[in-house]
Design a protein around this motif. Structure first.
Motif, PDB file in Angstrom:
ATOM      1  N   ILE A 218       1.047  -0.994  -8.878  1.00 16.51           N
ATOM      2  CA  ILE A 218       2.291  -1.740  -8.639  1.00 16.51           C
ATOM      3  C   ILE A 218       3.141  -1.665  -9.895  1.00 16.51           C
ATOM      4  O   ILE A 218       2.651  -1.936 -10.996  1.00 16.51           O
ATOM      5  CB  ILE A 218       1.975  -3.202  -8.273  1.00 16.51           C
ATOM      6  CG1 ILE A 218       1.246  -3.252  -6.923  1.00 16.51           C
ATOM      7  CG2 ILE A 218       3.250  -4.041  -8.199  1.00 16.51           C
ATOM      8  CD1 ILE A 218       0.743  -4.632  -6.547  1.00 16.51           C
TER       9      ILE A 218
ATOM     10  N   ILE B 263       4.794  -9.217  -8.767  1.00 17.13           N
ATOM     11  CA  ILE B 263       5.133  -9.814  -7.478  1.00 17.13           C
ATOM     12  C   ILE B 263       5.100 -11.339  -7.658  1.00 17.13           C
ATOM     13  O   ILE B 263       4.021 -11.925  -7.844  1.00 17.13           O
ATOM     14  CB  ILE B 263       4.142  -9.392  -6.387  1.00 17.13           C
ATOM     15  CG1 ILE B 263       4.124  -7.869  -6.242  1.00 17.13           C
ATOM     16  CG2 ILE B 263       4.489 -10.049  -5.057  1.00 17.13           C
ATOM     17  CD1 ILE B 263       3.078  -7.352  -5.277  1.00 17.13           C
TER      18      ILE B 263
ATOM     19  N   PRO C 285       3.486 -14.417  -4.196  1.00 14.88           N
ATOM     20  CA  PRO C 285       3.412 -13.790  -2.873  1.00 14.88           C
ATOM     21  C   PRO C 285       2.897 -14.783  -1.821  1.00 14.88           C
ATOM     22  O   PRO C 285       2.053 -15.637  -2.099  1.00 14.88           O
ATOM     23  CB  PRO C 285       2.412 -12.652  -3.082  1.00 14.88           C
ATOM     24  CG  PRO C 285       1.595 -13.084  -4.246  1.00 14.88           C
ATOM     25  CD  PRO C 285       2.508 -13.827  -5.142  1.00 14.88           C
TER      26      PRO C 285
ATOM     27  N   LEU D 111       0.228  -5.768   0.037  1.00 16.31           N
ATOM     28  CA  LEU D 111       0.631  -5.334  -1.303  1.00 16.31           C
ATOM     29  C   LEU D 111       0.928  -3.834  -1.271  1.00 16.31           C
ATOM     30  O   LEU D 111       0.123  -3.039  -0.768  1.00 16.31           O
ATOM     31  CB  LEU D 111      -0.465  -5.630  -2.320  1.00 16.31           C
ATOM     32  CG  LEU D 111      -0.910  -7.104  -2.415  1.00 16.31           C
ATOM     33  CD1 LEU D 111      -1.960  -7.263  -3.511  1.00 16.31           C
ATOM     34  CD2 LEU D 111       0.288  -8.022  -2.653  1.00 16.31           C
TER      35      LEU D 111
ATOM     36  N   ARG E 120      -4.063  -6.968   1.182  1.00 19.27           N
ATOM     37  CA  ARG E 120      -3.117  -8.059   1.395  1.00 19.27           C
ATOM     38  C   ARG E 120      -3.643  -9.329   0.729  1.00 19.27           C
ATOM     39  O   ARG E 120      -4.840  -9.447   0.427  1.00 19.27           O
ATOM     40  CB  ARG E 120      -2.894  -8.302   2.882  1.00 19.27           C
ATOM     41  CG  ARG E 120      -4.055  -9.007   3.564  1.00 19.27           C
ATOM     42  CD  ARG E 120      -3.794  -9.272   5.032  1.00 19.27           C
ATOM     43  NE  ARG E 120      -4.871 -10.058   5.643  1.00 19.27           N
ATOM     44  CZ  ARG E 120      -4.933 -10.352   6.941  1.00 19.27           C
ATOM     45  NH1 ARG E 120      -3.976  -9.913   7.769  1.00 19.27           N
ATOM     46  NH2 ARG E 120      -5.927 -11.075   7.421  1.00 19.27           N
ATOM     47  N   THR E 121      -2.732 -10.283   0.522  1.00 14.25           N
ATOM     48  CA  THR E 121      -3.184 -11.604   0.095  1.00 14.25           C
ATOM     49  C   THR E 121      -3.860 -12.293   1.286  1.00 14.25           C
ATOM     50  O   THR E 121      -3.617 -11.943   2.439  1.00 14.25           O
ATOM     51  CB  THR E 121      -1.991 -12.453  -0.389  1.00 14.25           C
ATOM     52  OG1 THR E 121      -1.025 -12.535   0.678  1.00 14.25           O
ATOM     53  CG2 THR E 121      -1.357 -11.841  -1.627  1.00 14.25           C
TER      54      THR E 121
ATOM     55  N   THR F 181      -1.920  -3.587 -11.966  1.00 15.35           N
ATOM     56  CA  THR F 181      -2.601  -3.945 -10.731  1.00 15.35           C
ATOM     57  C   THR F 181      -2.669  -2.677  -9.891  1.00 15.35           C
ATOM     58  O   THR F 181      -1.627  -2.074  -9.579  1.00 15.35           O
ATOM     59  CB  THR F 181      -1.839  -5.056  -9.985  1.00 15.35           C
ATOM     60  OG1 THR F 181      -1.904  -6.262 -10.751  1.00 15.35           O
ATOM     61  CG2 THR F 181      -2.452  -5.315  -8.617  1.00 15.35           C
TER      62      THR F 181
END
Length: 227
Positions: A104, A108, A111, A117, A200-201, A219
């Motif tokens: 990344i 972010i 989030p 992501l 994903r979160t 990340t």
């Protein structure tokens, strides 16, 4: 003293290799002539060492190594040409390399839960399975894969999920409250061709703080075909 008749200085050998008749002339360098001073008899003693050793070597090449051979004598030496038959010397196909690595480029901020992501900077994408616009890896080949997630947080904590075809296949919790910290998680899983993999979160847990990244610590998301 009688002079013995003139002898040829070569010894001729004839044998068959496969379907070919082969004739080899070998100088008899070890033809020993023994003269008796008493009765003037002449005895010829031929040492077979120089003849037998090349024959044994040729027999090995033809019968054991699986070769078709031809030989000739030049300057007293045996020359053997070997052509392998059957499966000898077959090359195995090169293995296909499937691997990707992306990071990344910008932090972010806060989030939301269930956010995919997107690792927008790929540095490796062998097999072209990773899409840097969507953050999704589409499996080009069925097999066992290794996926590694590295998360950098600054004064934050988040739960992250590895998804395969919208099903959770790994969950990790990353905590860096009042700190700047990097942690990682690894998943080894069987994946079929065409399956989609992404990060994903957590869908049911809202974390706090930013997912951090910069030149001092990224990340990242990576994966490769193990077998």
């Amino acid at each position: 003293m009688k002079i013995p008749p003139k002898r040829s200085n070569t010894t001729s050998l004839d044998w068959k290799l496969g379907d070919k008749e082969v004739s080899v002339s070998k100088p008899t360098t070890h033809l020993g002539i023994i003269r008796s001073e008493k009765n003037e008899n002449i005895s010829a003693v031929i040492f077979l060492t120089d003849i037998m050793i090349p024959l044994i070597a040729i027999f090995y090449v033809v019968t054991i190594a699986g070769a078709t051979s031809s030989c000739q004598t030049e300057d007293g030496q045996y020359d053997v040409t070997v052509n392998f038959r059957g499966k000898n010397g077959q090359e195995t196909p090169k293995s296909t390399v499937i691997a990707f690595y992306a990071y990344i480029s910008k932090p972010i901020p806060n989030p939301s839960s269930g956010r995919r992501l997107i690792f927008d900077v790929p540095t490796t994408n062998q097999g072209n399975g990773y899409n840097s616009n969507t953050g999704v890896f589409t499996c080009p080949k069925t097999g066992t894969y290794v996926f590694v997630l590295v998360v950098r947080l600054y004064s934050a904590y988040h739960s992250i999920q590895l998804m395969i075809n919208n099903s959770v296949n790994g969950t990790s919790f990353h905590n860096a409250q009042n700190d700047d910290n990097t942690s990682s998680s690894t998943v080894v899983v069987n994946v079929s061709k065409g399956d989609t993999v992404y990060v994903r979160t957590h869908s049911k847990y809202k974390g706090v703080g930013n997912i951090h990244t910069n030149t001092y610590g990224r990340t990242t998301f990576s994966g490769w075909l193990l077998n």
